[in-house]
Design an enzyme around this catalytic site. Structure first.
Site, PDB file in Angstrom:
ATOM      1  N   CYS A 142       0.836  -1.202   0.000  1.00  0.00           N
ATOM      2  CA  CYS A 142       0.000   0.000   0.000  1.00  0.00           C
ATOM      3  C   CYS A 142       0.877   1.261   0.000  1.00  0.00           C
ATOM      4  O   CYS A 142       1.560   1.508  -0.970  1.00  0.00           O
ATOM      5  CB  CYS A 142      -0.982  -0.040   1.165  1.00  0.00           C
ATOM      6  SG  CYS A 142      -2.339   1.115   0.960  1.00  0.00           S
ATOM      7  N   HIS A 177      -3.622  -5.569   0.792  1.00  0.00           N
ATOM      8  CA  HIS A 177      -2.999  -5.774   2.109  1.00  0.00           C
ATOM      9  C   HIS A 177      -2.968  -7.248   2.503  1.00  0.00           C
ATOM     10  O   HIS A 177      -3.926  -7.735   3.106  1.00  0.00           O
ATOM     11  CB  HIS A 177      -3.799  -5.027   3.171  1.00  0.00           C
ATOM     12  CG  HIS A 177      -3.628  -3.555   3.154  1.00  0.00           C
ATOM     13  ND1 HIS A 177      -2.626  -2.913   3.838  1.00  0.00           N
ATOM     14  CD2 HIS A 177      -4.339  -2.580   2.546  1.00  0.00           C
ATOM     15  CE1 HIS A 177      -2.717  -1.604   3.653  1.00  0.00           C
ATOM     16  NE2 HIS A 177      -3.760  -1.367   2.864  1.00  0.00           N
ATOM     17  N   GLU A 195      -1.329  -8.478   4.926  1.00  0.00           N
ATOM     18  CA  GLU A 195      -1.288  -8.592   6.394  1.00  0.00           C
ATOM     19  C   GLU A 195      -2.690  -8.534   7.008  1.00  0.00           C
ATOM     20  O   GLU A 195      -2.896  -8.961   8.134  1.00  0.00           O
ATOM     21  CB  GLU A 195      -0.374  -7.511   6.992  1.00  0.00           C
ATOM     22  CG  GLU A 195      -0.983  -6.134   7.199  1.00  0.00           C
ATOM     23  CD  GLU A 195      -1.094  -5.288   5.925  1.00  0.00           C
ATOM     24  OE1 GLU A 195      -0.901  -5.835   4.814  1.00  0.00           O
ATOM     25  OE2 GLU A 195      -1.397  -4.081   6.045  1.00  0.00           O
TER      26      GLU A 195
END
Lengths: 224, 731
Positions: free
Chosen positions: A85, A202, A204
């Site tokens: 990002c 993302h 994560e």
């Protein structure tokens, strides 16, 4: 392996990334950008957020930060580097990876889940998947539209440096499944070495099994 | 607005002299309605703020509660209105509303983990409310997203009476371990006051008093200087610096600089501890030259917190501020004598008793007229056009266009996202393996605590019946939380109304205060903080009385049934008093009447809402439960429409002689449950609430309704088209 998650002023996915790495069994620590890259670091994440408040352009200020010289040297020496990002925006601004991420076609911030087709499963970041696999990851950005000149994109595609493309749930790459107007639906690319990569979605946020699906663990598993 | 003559007399009598110019400005702002609650305080004693989990009751920057089963883990909760600024400058007004409430959470020693926004605008069809909506959402989005705090829940309502006075009510929840708790009560004379954060400029001057009068017709141009301008980058740095200060345990007390700026924050901080202060206004780090004493005291420049620090720790505090590129200044001392003294250029410009500044405002004793309910005059409408009117209205439509602009997943806690009844966040800090054995209790500490959050109010309800409507709003938020299997724990409220000097408005305001207080007491939900916003009055008249509530609840683990049908269970409607013949169906406060015209009385609410909420929470987590959805805005028709999707439909038969009433009344305290174990659900509600079998879920992707003599078939696609009005119009 110890992975450095680099905190700039305004980074905000830094702790999330450490948590997610921890859950895939990778030791990670937060490194404040002014403190420089410590010795013995075996992987680097440039996390999401709004470094320097996106002043000038997203990622532009952080790319000029002195710690980026350390990151570049480490990348050149083969240390795996992942920009997520805002980290992807920084990576492009710092020329670790080609192209640029700019304002979404909608001109608005978009937080939603998207489908991604794995384009090249022969990189550290995608070896957990098969080519053509469709995974779901969240995006959360206002400037995620991948832009690059036509001939450079041709080269990237010819060199198999596209990691993921935005797609329909069945894997078809369509304009409708492109959330931000990215050229050729590109969601993530590698640098000249495939140990360096950036992506807008993302991983994560899709790595902790207690809150939902874990499609992103494979990406972070590159550091394991 | 200047200090009123009567207030000036009170000040002169206390001081024995005329106030100086800065003193008069200080009293004007701190004694404003916004800061002193002078009109509302006599009513607010109705709220219960005690409870076994309450750690810090109302009166500090935010309320604090402990988590059931993990009593050393605390939540800090606060709510704030930024109504007038959001009218004048929607982007900055809303953004700084987020910033302010986040700092209230920081100053309790907590890390902010969630935001909610309850927004109220004029008619969606009009250009101006749309402009305000777009600006407000963008302001919240850019500020909240940048600081990395997820916006996970909220509400949006449109009503003509908000046309020139929108409401922006922002709540924040923070997390802290018990030993980090910091309050806004000065601890020891001789300690230093350190101001950390942005430099002080001229923005937001007189914001507190601006918020305490009606919106003037020229407010958009005339009052722009009273609107603060935010810098989320600096707020994020302040979050990180505060985290380091709290972890290093070098802060004795803290207060956010909000309304009435440094003058407000520093005088209240020392007064709360029974102390005074000596402040050197020249020491403040300043953005521009030539600021007067009054400006330095009352500027509402954002991203500033004042800390009480022991002299030996001052250097460390300033070093941490510098690490995060934040300015800091030692601006004074906590003093023994209780006087609040400020000097500028070597001269004393303010010298007043600290406690008198905060607490001396005379309370207003206002007249009120009890609101009355209208007679019944229902519109002639068939269920098909009623369905289109209600399901296709922006009030009940999908809010995806709005929450898509908010980062709702940062901090990787979000187990249930916006668009459901309540958000659900993972509090892994409460997991047994993260704590010592004696700190851990409860049955299922392996999974941590799931935190459910719901926020909102319905202006149609409280317009129709302030007291009952506010009770309904409380019950609806609790039902939202229970629908995800959580038990309500605590709430904060934001009470908005028009000019209280109007007896009708004050009567309505008293109604929402009492209604919210009563329902929260009935539900055993302590109200641990709040905000009052009066004078929401403009050329288009007063707003509907609006009691926004932000409620949290807890459960073991982070799993919860979705609101979407699985397509495989029996559909039960629980809690509907009218369908069970226990009350008459009443359409008062409904979206149907708002859309079609007409009047009716407000629905009767259940006598024992607490038992109902408990039963919903129990059933939500039962094995046979496939889906649960609260029934509220728009009534049963909207609930069923929201549960249907392309892969699952519902075949519903309702026996009634009032099909419009059955589908569109909005009695709070109801839920639709899809279950494979209907008898177990009936048993769970036995003696608590009526259970009516609606039919079966199926895989048709169509909602088939047979209600009394009427039938209606609507496909998931048609419903999606109706419900997408906000994004269709704004994209």
């Amino acid at each position: 392996m110890t992975v450095a998650v680099i905190q700039f002023g305004g980074s905000n996915c830094d702790r999330d990334t450490v948590q997610a790495l921890d859950s895939v069994g990778v030791e990670a620590e937060l490194i404040w950008h002014e403190d420089g890259l410590p010795a013995g670091i075996e992987g680097i994440v440039l996390p999401g957020g709004f470094s320097y408040g996106d002043f000038l352009r997203a990622g532009a200020m952080a790319a000029q930060s002195p710690i980026m010289d350390d990151v570049r040297s480490a990348a050149d020496a083969g240390t795996p580097v992942l920009g997520i990002c805002n980290g992807a925006q920084i990576g492009c601004e710092a020329s670790l990876t080609p192209g640029a991420f700019t304002t979404n076609e909608s001109d608005r911030f978009q937080c939603e889940h998207v489908h991604l087709r794995v384009e090249n499963a022969d990189t550290p970041w995608t070896r957990a998947y098969e080519e053509g696999d469709v995974i779901q990851l969240p995006i959360a950005h206002g400037e995620g539209r991948f832009e690059i000149s036509d001939d450079r994109l041709d080269t990237l595609e010819a060199d198999d440096r596209i990691l993921f493309r935005y797609c329909e749930p069945d894997g078809t790459v369509t304009p409708e499944s492109n959330p931000n107007g990215s050229k050729h639906n590109v969601a993530g690319v590698t640098g000249e070495r495939d140990s360096v990569a950036v992506m807008m979605p993302h991983p994560e946020r899709m790595s902790l099994p207690d809150i939902g699906p874990t499609d992103g663990r494979g990406v972070l598993g590159a550091f394991a | 607005m200047a200090l009123s003559d009567s207030d000036r007399d009170v000040v002169v009598e206390e001081l024995g002299r005329d106030p100086t110019h800065p003193e008069a400005a200080l009293f004007e702002n701190l004694w404003s309605e916004h800061c002193s609650y002078r009109s509302s305080r006599p009513l607010l004693t109705a709220f219960e703020s005690d409870g076994e989990h309450v750690v810090v009751p109302p009166g500090d920057d935010a309320g604090v509660v402990s988590l059931p089963g993990a009593e050393d883990t605390y939540l800090a909760m606060g709510i704030e209105s930024h109504n007038h600024p959001s009218y004048v400058d929607p982007y900055d007004g809303a953004a700084t509303g987020v910033g302010g409430i986040v700092r209230d959470i920081l100053s309790m020693g907590a890390y902010p983990i969630a935001l909610t926004d309850s927004l109220y605008f004029g008619d969606f069809d009009l250009e101006y409310p749309r402009y305000l909506l777009e600006g407000v959402v963008e302001g919240i989005s850019e500020y909240g997203n940048s600081i990395g705090v997820p916006t996970v829940a909220g509400s949006v309502a449109f009503h003509e009476d908000y046309e020139e006075n929108p409401l922006v009510n922002v709540a924040c929840v923070g997390l802290l371990e018990a030993d980090r708790l910091t309050t806004a009560k000065a601890q020891t004379a001789g300690n230093k006051l350190v101001l950390v954060g942005s430099s002080t400029g001229r923005d937001g001057l007189g914001g507190a008093s601006f918020a305490s009068e009606d919106i003037a017709e020229d407010a958009e141009t005339e009052d722009r200087g009273a609107v603060q301008v935010g810098n989320p980058y600096r707020e994020k740095l302040l979050i990180e610096a505060n985290e380091q200060l709290i972890e290093a345990d070098i802060v004795e007390s803290a207060r956010d600089l909000g309304a009435a700026g440094l003058g407000g924050a520093s005088s209240e901080l020392v007064a709360k501890g029974g102390y005074g202060a000596e402040i050197d206004l020249d020491a403040i780090h300043q953005r521009e030259p030539g600021l007067s004493a009054m400006e330095l005291l009352l500027s509402e420049s954002q991203e500033r917190i004042v800390y009480e620090v022991r002299p030996e720790n001052v250097e460390r505090v300033q070093a941490i501020a510098e690490r995060y590129d934040l300015g800091s200044a030692v601006i004074g001392d906590v003093t023994e004598d209780g006087q609040y003294v400020c000097t500028k250029d070597g001269e004393v410009v303010v010298d007043v008793p600290a406690e008198f500044v905060g607490e001396g405002a005379p309370l207003a004793d206002l007249d009120r007229v009890e609101p009355s309910q209208p007679e019944t005059d229902r519109p002639e409408v068939d269920i098909e056009s009623a369905f289109e009117t209600v399901v296709g209205h922006p009030n009940t439509a999908s809010k995806r266009w709005i929450y898509r602009q908010y980062d709702h997943e940062v901090q990787v806690r979000t187990a249930m996202r916006p668009g459901d009844d309540a958000a659900l966040l993972a509090i892994r800090e409460a997991r047994a393996d993260r704590r010592s054995a004696e700190q851990s209790s409860g049955d299922n500490r392996e999974t941590g605590v799931g935190l459910a959050i719901s926020a909102g109010a319905d202006p149609n309800w409280t317009e129709a019946a302030p007291y009952e409507g506010a009770r309904a709003a409380g019950l609806e938020n609790a039902t939202n939380i229970a629908a995800k299997g959580a038990t309500p724990l605590a709430a904060v409220d934001c009470l908005n109304a028009g000019n209280p000097e109007n007896p009708d408005v004050y009567g309505e305001f008293a109604g929402i205060v009492d209604g919210l207080a009563d329902v929260c007491a009935d539900l055993s939900v302590p109200v641990v903080g709040g905000n009052v916003s009066l004078y929401n009055d403009s050329a288009t008249g007063p707003i509907p009385p609006t009691p926004t509530l932000a409620m949290v609840g807890t459960k073991d683990g982070y799993e919860a049934p979705a609101l979407s049908l699985s397509g495989e269970g029996t559909l039960l409607l629980v809690g509907d008093l009218a369908l069970a013949g226990e009350a008459e169906p009443r359409l008062g406060g409904s979206q149907l009447l708002a859309g079609e015209g007409g009047t009716d009385r407000f629905p009767t609410l259940p006598d024992d809402p607490s038992a109902f909420v408990e039963a919903v929470a129990e059933v939500a987590d039962a094995d046979g439960t496939l889906a649960v959805h609260d029934v509220s805005h728009g009534g049963l028709a909207v609930t069923l429409a929201e549960m249907v999707h392309a892969d699952a439909g519902a075949d519903v038969t309702i026996e009634t002689d009032d099909s419009v009433g059955a589908l569109f009344h909005e009695q709070a305290g109801r839920a639709v449950i899809e279950t494979t174990a209907p008898d177990a659900v009936r048993a769970a509600f036995d003696g608590i609430a009526p259970v009516v079998e609606l039919g079966k879920a199926d895989s048709s992707g169509t909602l088939s309704l047979s209600v009394g003599p009427d039938t209606l078939e609507v496909t998931a696609n048609e419903i999606a088209d109706l419900r997408s009005i906000i994004e269709d119009e704004l994209d």
